[in-house]
Design a protein around this motif. Structure first.
Motif, PDB file in Angstrom:
ATOM      1  N   ASP A   1       0.848  -1.190   0.000  1.00 22.76           N
ATOM      2  CA  ASP A   1       0.000   0.000   0.000  1.00 22.76           C
ATOM      3  C   ASP A   1       0.884   1.242   0.000  1.00 22.76           C
ATOM      4  OD1 ASP A   1      -2.364  -1.433   0.148  1.00 22.76           O
ATOM      5  OD2 ASP A   1      -2.278  -1.546   2.340  1.00 22.76           O
TER       6      ASP A   1
ATOM      7  N   GLY B   1       1.812   4.915   0.616  1.00 24.51           N
ATOM      8  CA  GLY B   1       1.326   5.848   1.636  1.00 24.51           C
ATOM      9  C   GLY B   1       2.236   7.055   1.718  1.00 24.51           C
TER      10      GLY B   1
ATOM     11  N   LYS C   1       0.557   5.081  11.814  1.00 27.49           N
ATOM     12  CA  LYS C   1      -0.390   4.235  11.081  1.00 27.49           C
ATOM     13  C   LYS C   1      -1.652   4.137  11.938  1.00 27.49           C
ATOM     14  CE  LYS C   1       1.037  -0.214  12.912  1.00 27.49           C
ATOM     15  NZ  LYS C   1       1.463  -1.564  12.613  1.00 27.49           N
TER      16      LYS C   1
ATOM     17  N   THR D   1      -3.102   9.445   8.027  1.00 27.36           N
ATOM     18  CA  THR D   1      -3.207   8.126   8.684  1.00 27.36           C
ATOM     19  C   THR D   1      -4.526   7.502   8.247  1.00 27.36           C
ATOM     20  OG1 THR D   1      -2.135   9.135  10.605  1.00 27.36           O
ATOM     21  CG2 THR D   1      -3.047   6.940  10.929  1.00 27.36           C
ATOM     22  N   GLU D   2      -4.507   6.184   8.067  1.00 27.67           N
ATOM     23  CA  GLU D   2      -5.684   5.527   7.482  1.00 27.67           C
ATOM     24  C   GLU D   2      -6.728   5.137   8.536  1.00 27.67           C
ATOM     25  OE1 GLU D   2      -2.800   4.346   8.145  1.00 27.67           O
ATOM     26  OE2 GLU D   2      -2.662   2.170   8.157  1.00 27.67           O
TER      27      GLU D   2
ATOM     28  N   SER E   1      -3.164  10.756   1.105  1.00 27.69           N
ATOM     29  CA  SER E   1      -1.920   9.987   0.954  1.00 27.69           C
ATOM     30  C   SER E   1      -2.112   8.524   1.335  1.00 27.69           C
ATOM     31  CB  SER E   1      -0.824  10.605   1.831  1.00 27.69           C
ATOM     32  OG  SER E   1      -1.067  10.306   3.191  1.00 27.69           O
ATOM     33  N   ARG E   2      -3.335   8.154   1.752  1.00 29.22           N
ATOM     34  CA  ARG E   2      -3.568   6.774   2.222  1.00 29.22           C
ATOM     35  C   ARG E   2      -4.654   6.055   1.446  1.00 29.22           C
ATOM     36  NH1 ARG E   2      -0.040   4.442   6.077  1.00 29.22           N
ATOM     37  NH2 ARG E   2       0.623   6.061   7.517  1.00 29.22           N
TER      38      ARG E   2
ATOM     39  N   ILE F   1      -7.709   6.580   1.511  1.00 29.52           N
ATOM     40  CA  ILE F   1      -8.682   6.232   2.545  1.00 29.52           C
ATOM     41  C   ILE F   1     -10.049   6.870   2.281  1.00 29.52           C
ATOM     42  CG2 ILE F   1      -7.802   8.067   4.124  1.00 29.52           C
ATOM     43  CD1 ILE F   1      -9.205   4.722   5.301  1.00 29.52           C
TER      44      ILE F   1
END
Ligand code: UDX
Ligand code: ADP
Length: 479
Positions: free
Chosen positions: A272, A274, A344, A429-430, A455-456, A458
């Motif tokens: 993944d 990130g 994370k 952060t996800e 950036s995730r 999400i």
């Protein structure tokens, strides 16, 4: 004869020692487990009657603590007492990268490990098995052994004492630590003395099948830990490097990851892309490998691994730079919401979090940050950013007077109100809750043209676009 272990002492009640010993106590009700730490505040949080105050957030931890504390699990600052009582001692203290002297910036600082070994040497009684649990550079066991052995020959032989040293590296990953401890892929025990190895194996056999318990020599065990983390970090730098290429070429990094992950030789995990890897281990362990390689005259090996860390640093700055670029080359006086500060999801740990570098870069540019994280304490963010948080006089909606806060930050525990008149939202952060936001509502609140930086991967890209917002998503140029 294989020693039977009745009493364990773990030195260091941190992210490794705390959860690991909780699971030991849970799975081995016949063993007394004492976790000691010099940090009084930390110990009093472990002993707090309100389990929401535990110093570490880890799913499933509270339940175990409530079952075991006071039964066979105890947290204390009395290091001497519990070393004296122990048949087996785990060293689980911090080993940060050295800040000065030989190996500064790369080698691990072993002063806490050394201090522990000296305490064990002084207070232990009879035969004691000492287990290194902290992430340590190769050959640390030798240092521990030398310190321990020096006391056996000391002139005041009040108590007979003898030691064996084992390496038993921890592979737990924060956020899933309890599951990793209860169902590990493998347990690694490195050592020389077969009986000592069996004593530790027997503890693990209370809940782990024997075929998952691997025995190696002590150096292989130490090096395997560094290598495992280096390989994992290398995968992340690899996919992050490809994300930049995807953005330049029109490919989508999620599709590339899916395509390569179905190759059974590559596998689908840890692909993944990130904001860059964080956490207390990856960077430190790779820098340890770099230092060791240089030390042993292998500069090519050192520069190979150093590249993984360099790429990670570059990637984090790449994200802050592109935020500034998209916001017309300046974020000075602009309101940016940062969603997620932990390195994370499912942890309150911020060590080496990409959010630290990205926020520092944005503050340097004069941005006004509103930082949200469901688990991180704002005091920790103050420490990480080196800037005290600002306090709003009045409502969040009163943005007129915000301009005087250029280069400052606020903590917010409310997502939607924080987006009021924001120029950009940045997801670092996800956290699960970020995947379920009402984008129409958010869009009404933001100042246009407004940007979302994910950036995730999400947030729901489609919903963000439908709500009329600009979107940058890692490794994707289609939006
Ligand atoms: C790591 C190792 O996984 C663990 O075995 C070791 O004992 C300690 O170090 P941890 O630091 O808790 O564990 O977290 P991990 O899940 O490995 O993630 C490290 C970093 O990589 C995080 O910042 C995470 O967000 C990032 N990451 C992970 C990605 O960016 N992409 C991925 O696919 C996986
Ligand atoms: P990790 O992630 O490896 O668990 P932490 O920093 O979270 O690292 O925890 C390490 C703990 O070890 C800290 O709480 C620190 O106070 C403790 N510690 C360090 N040296 C000693 C020592 N000599 N005796 C007791 N505790 C120690």
């Amino acid at each position: 004869m294989i020693p039977s272990i009745k009493n364990i002492c773990c030195i260091g009640a941190g992210y490794v020692g705390g959860p690991t010993m909780s699971v030991f106590a849970d799975r081995c009700p016949n063993i007394e487990v004492n976790v000691v730490d010099v940090n009084k505040e930390r110990i009093s949080l472990w002993n707090s009657s309100n389990l929401n105050d535990l110093p570490i957030y880890e799913p499933g931890l509270k339940e175990i603590i409530s079952r075991c504390k006071g039964r066979n699990l105890n947290f204390s600052t009395d290091v001497k007492k519990y070393i004296q009582l122990a048949d087996m001692i785990f060293i689980s203290v911090n080993t940060p990268t050295k800040k000065k002297g030989i190996g500064a910036g790369q080698a691990s600082d072993l002063k806490w490990v050394e201090a522990c070994a000296r305490q064990v040497a002084e207070f232990a009684k009879g035969y004691t098995i000492v287990v290194e649990k902290s992430t340590l550079p190769v050959k640390t066991a030798e240092v521990i052994k030398k310190i321990l052995d020096s006391t056996q020959t000391s002139p005041d032989k009040k108590f007979d004492k003898s030691f064996d040293v084992l390496s038993n590296p921890e592979f737990l990953s924060e956020g899933s630590a309890i599951n990793d401890l209860e169902n590990p892929d493998r347990v690694l025990i490195g050592g020389e003395n077969e009986n000592a190895i069996s004593a530790l194996s027997n503890i693990y056999k209370n809940w782990i099948p024997a075929n998952k318990i691997l025995h190696t020599n002590i150096w292989s065990s130490e090096l395997a830990k560094l290598t495992a983390n280096a390989f994992l970090a290398q995968r992340i730098s690899s996919i992050n490097s490809i994300s930049a290429l995807c953005e330049a070429t029109g490919a989508d990094v999620r599709e590339v990851a899916r395509a390569i992950g179905t190759d059974s030789r590559i596998g689908s995990k840890f692909l993944d892309s990130g904001p860059g890897f964080g956490g207390s281990c990856f960077k430190k362990d790779i820098l340890n490998l770099v230092y060791l390689s240089k030390y042993f005259g292998l500069p090519e090996v050192a520069s190979f691994w150093e590249g993984v860390v360099k790429l990670n640093n570059w990637h984090q700055h790449r994200i802050s730079e592109l935020i500034v670029k998209k916001l017309f080359g300046t974020t000075s006086g602009k309101k940016i919401c940062i969603f997620g500060f932990a390195f994370k999801a499912n942890t309150n740990d911020t060590r080496e979090s990409a959010a630290i570098k990205i926020c520092k870069d944005l503050l340097e540019e004069g941005s006004i940050l509103f930082i949200h994280d469901p688990k991180v304490d704002p005091k920790q963010i103050e420490k990480d950013l080196g800037i005290k948080q600002s306090v709003l006089n009045g409502e969040i909606s009163n943005v007129e007077h915000l301009s005087k806060y250029e280069g400052n930050w606020f903590f917010t525990n409310k997502i939607i109100p924080a987006t009021y008149e924001a120029d950009a939202l940045c997801f670092l952060t996800e956290w699960e809750e970020y995947s379920e936001l009402d984008w129409n509502l958010i869009s009404q609140k933001m100042r246009k043209p407004a940007w979302v930086f994910d950036s995730r991967s999400i947030v729901s890209a489609k919903e963000v676009k439908k709500a009329g917002l600009n979107l940058w998503r890692i490794g994707d140029s289609s939006y």
